[in-house]
Design an enzyme around this catalytic site. Sequence first.
Site, PDB file in Angstrom:
ATOM      1  N   LEU A   1       0.817  -1.213   0.000  1.00 39.65           N
ATOM      2  CA  LEU A   1       0.000   0.000   0.000  1.00 39.65           C
ATOM      3  C   LEU A   1       0.855   1.269   0.000  1.00 39.65           C
ATOM      4  O   LEU A   1       0.482   2.267  -0.597  1.00 39.65           O
ATOM      5  CB  LEU A   1      -0.937   0.006   1.211  1.00 39.65           C
ATOM      6  CG  LEU A   1      -2.225  -0.821   1.059  1.00 39.65           C
ATOM      7  CD1 LEU A   1      -3.053  -0.739   2.320  1.00 39.65           C
ATOM      8  CD2 LEU A   1      -3.049  -0.354  -0.143  1.00 39.65           C
ATOM      9  N   CYS A   2       2.044   1.195   0.658  1.00 36.75           N
ATOM     10  CA  CYS A   2       2.876   2.405   0.723  1.00 36.75           C
ATOM     11  C   CYS A   2       3.366   2.801  -0.663  1.00 36.75           C
ATOM     12  O   CYS A   2       3.454   3.978  -0.991  1.00 36.75           O
ATOM     13  CB  CYS A   2       4.040   2.215   1.696  1.00 36.75           C
ATOM     14  SG  CYS A   2       5.017   0.760   1.349  1.00 36.75           S
ATOM     15  N   THR A   3       3.662   1.798  -1.512  1.00 36.08           N
ATOM     16  CA  THR A   3       4.087   2.109  -2.883  1.00 36.08           C
ATOM     17  C   THR A   3       2.963   2.825  -3.625  1.00 36.08           C
ATOM     18  O   THR A   3       3.187   3.816  -4.317  1.00 36.08           O
ATOM     19  CB  THR A   3       4.460   0.809  -3.636  1.00 36.08           C
ATOM     20  OG1 THR A   3       5.486   0.159  -2.924  1.00 36.08           O
ATOM     21  CG2 THR A   3       4.907   1.097  -5.055  1.00 36.08           C
TER      22      THR A   3
END
Length: 344
Positions: free
Chosen positions: A105-107
């Site tokens: 999700l951070c990407t």
Amino acid sequence: MERVTGVNIVPHFCRIEDKPLDFYNDFNIIALGLDSVEARSYINAVACSFLEYDENDNPKEETIKPMVDGGTEGFKGHARVIIPGKTPCFECTIWLFPPQVKFPLCTLAETPRTAAHCIEYAHLIKWDEVHGGKAFDPDDPDQMQWVYKEAVKRAELFGIPGVTYSLTQGVVKNIIPAIASTNAIISAACALETLKIVSGCSKTLSNYLTYNGVEGLHTKVTEFVKDKDCLVCGPGVLIELDTSCTLQKFIEQLEEHPKLHLSKASVTHEGKNLYMQAPPVLEEMTRSNLLLSLFELMGKVPSGTVHATGTSTKNDKKTSGSRKLRVAFKGVNGMTDMDTAGGA
Ligand SMILES: [Zn+2]
């Protein structure tokens, strides 16, 4: 039909779950050209539900419904032969399907680098932000269009090319492009295996062919083994009941059973509908059975096999499921060795 004299093809346009079990029982062989794990699971359970075992737990030949399954994913494919009760069924080797790859999700939120990252951002993060709690429906074109437009905005912001509507569909629905040559090779393998089963002209492949055309060409046949505890192709989950247990109570038990989790089940015994959840006319006809004891409905035999079809929930995912159940009644003469041992 134009090409081969004598061939008769009857097309049906509907969901595979909409056909009654009898429909599938009329065929000698089932060749699958399906596009998902869920659909394969369903047909596999249907074909295995016809399978009966003798008292020594050997499958009865006349109840075996062979299946030939093929599938492709880009340059890779497989063809397999399933002889229920003899070779592993689809469920025995369900572990062959790895969990779907998800992007961190951070990407998606911080450092998108590809068009797919922008699409998943719109699909997984932006959709929730804007629609708060409303589930995304990938089959709704308006919703897909919304995700596409958001993905384009995201891609423009980060200067990433390549977001198209069809790529959006592909990423969100996890669609991998079909390669015609792979499909031709796999369908040929399936047709050949089907011909072998129909004609007996040769042994079938034993039992799982993989094909990989990514770099050069590689094929291999692996002989997988049956899972002896398989709930779908095995002799069935044993359920012990008091003779007074009503059909209604039995159906409720299926929902709570740790191995089954089968809700809203319809129940059949030796081809006879004991209770059907749908269609409404059958529900009405069989409703009065709910208050009768299953022991009476099954003809007061010490034990027998019933089939239950309903919704099973696995990993929060609801699928249609058909399960074979061996019902044994407590304290009735003529129990099998296993049952008496349990009672003693
Ligand atoms: Zn199995």
